[in-house]
Each structure stands twice: as structure tokens, then as C-alpha cells.
Motif scaffolding. Structure first.
Motif, short mmCIF file in Angstrom:
data_model
loop_
_atom_site.label_atom_id
_atom_site.label_comp_id
_atom_site.label_asym_id
_atom_site.label_seq_id
_atom_site.Cartn_x
_atom_site.Cartn_y
_atom_site.Cartn_z
N GLY A 151 4.26 -0.47 5.62
CA GLY A 151 4.23 -2.23 5.28
C GLY A 151 3.60 -2.73 5.90
O GLY A 151 2.99 -2.20 6.98
N ALA A 152 3.39 -4.00 5.49
CA ALA A 152 2.36 -4.83 6.20
C ALA A 152 2.75 -4.99 7.56
O ALA A 152 1.93 -5.17 8.64
N SER A 153 4.13 -4.96 8.12
CA SER A 153 4.62 -5.23 9.43
C SER A 153 3.97 -4.05 10.27
O SER A 153 3.45 -4.49 11.50
N ASN A 210 -3.76 -3.73 -4.75
CA ASN A 210 -2.35 -3.52 -4.04
C ASN A 210 -2.08 -5.00 -4.07
O ASN A 210 -0.92 -5.16 -3.08
N ASN A 211 -2.40 -5.74 -4.91
CA ASN A 211 -1.73 -7.25 -4.73
C ASN A 211 -1.80 -7.91 -3.58
O ASN A 211 -0.92 -8.52 -3.23
N LEU A 212 -2.86 -7.65 -2.83
CA LEU A 212 -3.11 -8.27 -1.27
C LEU A 212 -3.99 -9.75 -1.40
O LEU A 212 -4.39 -9.86 -2.64
N MET A 225 -7.30 -4.00 4.58
CA MET A 225 -8.04 -2.76 4.42
C MET A 225 -7.19 -1.63 4.82
O MET A 225 -6.80 -0.50 3.85
N PRO A 226 -6.80 -1.55 6.07
CA PRO A 226 -5.82 -0.35 6.32
C PRO A 226 -4.47 -0.38 5.58
O PRO A 226 -3.90 0.71 5.32
N LEU A 227 -3.82 -1.57 5.27
CA LEU A 227 -2.62 -1.64 4.39
C LEU A 227 -3.09 -0.93 2.99
O LEU A 227 -2.27 -0.20 2.44
#
Ligand code: PFF
Length: 455
Positions: free
Chosen positions: A135-137, A284-286, A299-301
């Protein structure tokens, strides 16, 4: 120019090696880290188009000017400027261009080494698979953990700097050329592989539209300023790097077509980096307007969510590291060539000394992300921001401005025409207007904006 200096007889082994070396200098963190996030924050397509105009109208002529001056002087930028000014009966103070370049190179390399160190670390982080389905966290806390640890940042910065200095110290043919022969083709292969990956990710169309859909409402004066600043940084202009590299260019190489190739390669890599990054972000809807964190968080996410993301993510950071090292070696050349000339010293000795200085100054950037984060040195800026602003936004544009003025208005026409081989009168006038008026005026606007934020 026949005065002898230790750098007089050094030459790239071919025109192509020079093209690769100059493209290696140009293609760097500016293309892969900065260009996509600046485009992301400035409306995508609108920024890309304006950036292309700036590259063609200001970047290319200034690069031609630097290479022409370097080849005419066949010495370090400081000595070249002093010699050319003297032979044209101009004030010897023009050598200040060379000095500013040396200072800018040391400053840029000091923070470049730190950020390139992050990319080195991320090769292993991605390969370990720890971001798979994370996850993002998790991704954010890894990046924040790195920023909070001076010891870790210094470790990676040191590895990058030792690698850079090892190459530089071995000299132009044994060090620079050997590294470039390996790193540049590999860089292009990795970029093509990653483009293929991005193409199949499912977000390519959206990424493409974002980069090429031009909307006038996205354009403001700030877009022009950002685009011109980016054109300067990405083409390694204004600090004598291209002058130093130009001093090793074989006499028969044509500067105009050579510059066109270098500029085209740099632009293709910047656009391709965008086409690798944006589709993965969209699918990824970022958020594309993530700012500097785009490369180390978004990018890593994104890779973590995609099939074989750990492998391709690791390749992505390897690509960034190669791009960074071929730029880092070029940042030292104005200073190294001068020191070798002045003290008749070995490249090893001056390279190690210069590398240590940049490393030491880089500690200020390391601490700016942790123990000195709240320490504002001047104008509300911390150490890293101050070093970045002074070098990228003041010294580079000022250097470019002076170079453009010097070559068009201070040197005899025969000297310049001998280097850039312009025979027809209309083309000569065009060169004069573009290099002597359009480029300096545009740079002046960007430059003034640093002091007077009137937009
Ligand atoms: N052109 C490099 C980049 O885009 O990352 C940065 C750079 C290298 C700037 C060398 C200036 C320079 F002399």
C-alpha cells in the motif's frame, strides 16, 4: 590557438563517441526524474510543446556556441575563454564564464550525488520484492525512512561518488569513453524494454494523451519559465560542460548536425521517460502531479501493483543510475581540465580532491532532509534548496547568457564561422538573431524571474 596545455591533444576517438558522451551528459536525472514531474505539474501537453520550442530556439544554439568555443580554444573552459577573449582583443574578465562553470559544477554534483544515491538504493529495494502489492503507506514510509537517515544517505552518496571519481580519474579515453560505450547503449535498451512494458500496462493511451494533448488554458507565463529552465538543465548548458567536452571534438566533425543529434537524443529520452512513467501512474489511479516524489514514491507503488513489477522496477532504477553517472562525470570536466592544466597534475590527484569536495558539500544536502530540515540559510531556503537554486537558476542561465553574447558580439566572424561552418548570408543572420538576441533575451526573462517573481 596553438598554445600548448596538457589537454591540447586529447580527442574523442570519433564523432559518435562525442555524440554519446554529450548525450550521456545531457540525459540524466533532469530527464527521468525532473522532466516528468515538472510536466505533470504544468499541464502535460502544454508544457511539452513549449519545452520543445525552448530546446530548439535557445538550447540548441547555446550548445552550438559552447562546443564551437571549446573546440576553438582546445583547453579548459577557463583558459579557453581567457585565450579567445585575448585573441579577439576583449577584456580578460570573460574567463569568469569558466569560473562560474567550475563553481556550478561542484554545487550541482554535490546534490546530484545524493539523489543518484537514492536511485542506487532503489535498485535493490525494488529487486527484493518488498513493494509487491504494498500500500501507499509502506512505500511512503520506506522513502521517508531513507530521508530521515543521514547515515544511509551518506552510504549511498559515497558509493555513487566513488564510482564517478573512479571513472573520471582514469581520463577521457580510458575512463569516460569506456563508461560511455557501455552505459549509453544499455540505457537505450532498458528504456525500450520499459516502454514495451508500459505499452502493455493498459494505461498507455491515457499517458500518451496526457503528454500530447495540448490545451491553451494550461499555458501561463510560468509554463515558459519552467520550460526554459528545464531546457537549460537537461542539455547541460551554461556551465562549460559542453565547452570542455567540445575541446576534445575532432576537427572534422560538423557542429550543427552533431548538436541536432545530441538534442534529439536528449528529447527522445525525456519524452520516453514520460511515456514510461505516466501510463503506469494512470493505470494505478495515482496522482501525476506528485512533484519530486513521483520517482521514489509513485513509481515504486505503481511497479508494486504490476506483473513482474519488481524486476522492471529494478531495471528502471538501474536506468536512472546509469543516466545519472554519465551526467555526473561531465559535471567535473570543467574543473578537472583546468586543474590538470594549471598544476600540471595527474587526473587522479585532482579528481580525488574534487570528488571529496563535492562529497563534503553534499553532506549539506543530506542533512537538509533531516537534522537541518528546519535550518533556513537565506531567502527562506534550506541548504539543498539554496545550492540548487544558486547553481541551476542563477549560474547556469547567467553562464548561457554570457556565452551567447560573447560568441555573437565579441568574437570575429571568421573565428565563429570557421567552427560552425555557416556560409550562406541569410543563415548567418538567422544564427546571429537567434543566438545573439532571442536566446539571451529569453534567458534574461527566466533569470530575472528568480529575483523578481513578477508573474
Ligand atoms: N543534464 C543533466 C540532467 O539532465 O540531469 C544535468 C547536468 C549535467 C547539468 C551536466 C549540467 C551539467 F553540466
Amino acid at each position: 590557438m596553438s598554445e600548448s596545455s596538457p589537454n591540447n591533444d586529447i580527442r574523442w576517438s570519433s564523432r559518435w563517441l562525442f555524440v554519446l558522451a554529450a548525450a550521456g551528459s545531457a540525459v540524466g536525472l533532469g530527464n527521468i526524474w525532473k522532466f516528468p514531474y515538472v510536466a505533470g505539474e504544468n499541464g502535460g501537453g502544454a508544457f511539452v510543446l513549449i519545452y520543445l520550442v525552448c530546446v530548439g530556439l535557445v538550447g540548441a544554439p547555446i550548445m552550438m556556441a559552447e562546443i564551437a568555443l571549446g573546440r576553438e580554444g582546445r583547453s579548459s573552459p577557463i583558459t579557453t575563454m581567457a585565450k579567445l577573449a585575448a585573441s579577439a582583443g576583449r577584456n580578460s574578465q570573460w574567463s569568469i564564464i569558466g569560473w562560474m562553470g567550475v563553481i556550478a559544477g561542484v554545487m550541482i554534483l554535490s546534490f546530484y550525488g545524493v539523489i543518484a544515491g537514492w536511485a542506487l538504493k532503489y535498485i535493490g529495494v525494488l529487486a527484493s520484492g518488498e513493494f509487491e502489492n504494498a500500500g501507499a503507506s509502506v512505500v511512503e514510509s520506506t522513502f521517508n525512512g531513507l530521508l530521515a537517515s543521514p547515515v544511509e544517505m551518506i552510504f549511498w552518496q559515497t558509493i555513487f561518488m566513488v564510482g564517478t571519481i573512479w571513472i573520471v580519474a582514469r581520463g577521457v579515453s580510458q575512463g569516460l569513453e569506456k563508461a560511455i560505450r557501455w552505459f549509453m547503449p544499455l540505457l537505450f535498451v532498458m528504456l525500450i524494454v520499459l516502454l514495451g512494458y508500459s505499452l502493455r500496462s493498459g494505461g498507455f493511451e491515457q499517458g500518451w494523451q496526457f503528454m500530447f494533448d495540448f490545451k491553451w488554458e494550461d499555458v501561463g507565463p510560468g509554463t515558459w519559465i519552467m520550460a526554459l529552465g528545464q531546457a537549460f538543465f537537461t542539455l547541460s548548458l551554461g556551465m562549460g560542460t559542453m565547452m570542455a567536452y567540445g575541446s576534445y571534438v575532432p576537427s572534422e566533425a560538423r557542429i550543427g548536425s552533431t548538436v541536432a543529434t545530441i538534442v534529439a537524443l536528449d528529447t527522445v529520452v525525456a519524452i520516453s521517460a514520460g511515456l514510461v512513467i505516466f501510463p503506469l501512474v494512470f493505470v494505478n489511479n495515482l496522482d501525476v502531479a506528485q512533484g519530486p516524489g513521483l520517482m521514489f514514491v509513485t513509481m515504486p507503488l505503481a511497479f508494486g501493483q504490476l506483473p513482474f513489477g519488481s524486476i522492471f522496477g529494478s531495471v528502471f532504477f538501474l536506468l536512472v543510475s546509469f543516466a545519472a553517472i554519465t551526467s555526473a562525470i561531465s559535471l567535473t570536466e570543467p574543473a578537472i581540465s583546468y586543474l590538470v592544466e594549471k598544476y600540471n597534475s595527474s587526473r587522479w590527484r585532482v579528481a580525488v580532491g574534487l570528488g571529496f569536495l563535492c562529497w563534503l558539500l553534499g553532506l549539506g544536502t543530506v542533512f537538509s532532509f533531516n537534522i537541518w530540515a528546519d535550518l533556513k540559510l537565506a531567502f527562506g531556503l534550506n541548504f539543498f534548496d539554496l545550492v540548487d537554486q544558486i547553481s541551476s537558476n542563477i549560474l547556469l542561465p547567467l553562464g548561457g547568457l554570457l556565452i551567447a553574447i560573447f560568441i555573437t558580439w565579441k568574437l570575429p566572424r571568421e573565428t565563429v564561422a570557421g567552427q560552425i561552418e555557416i556560409e550562406s548570408e541569410p543563415i548567418w543572420s538567422l544564427w546571429k538573431v537567434v543566438t545573439g538576441v532571442v536566446a539571451p533575451v529569453s534567458v534574461l526573462v527566466v533569470f530575472l524571474n528568480t529575483f523578481v517573481p513578477f508573474f
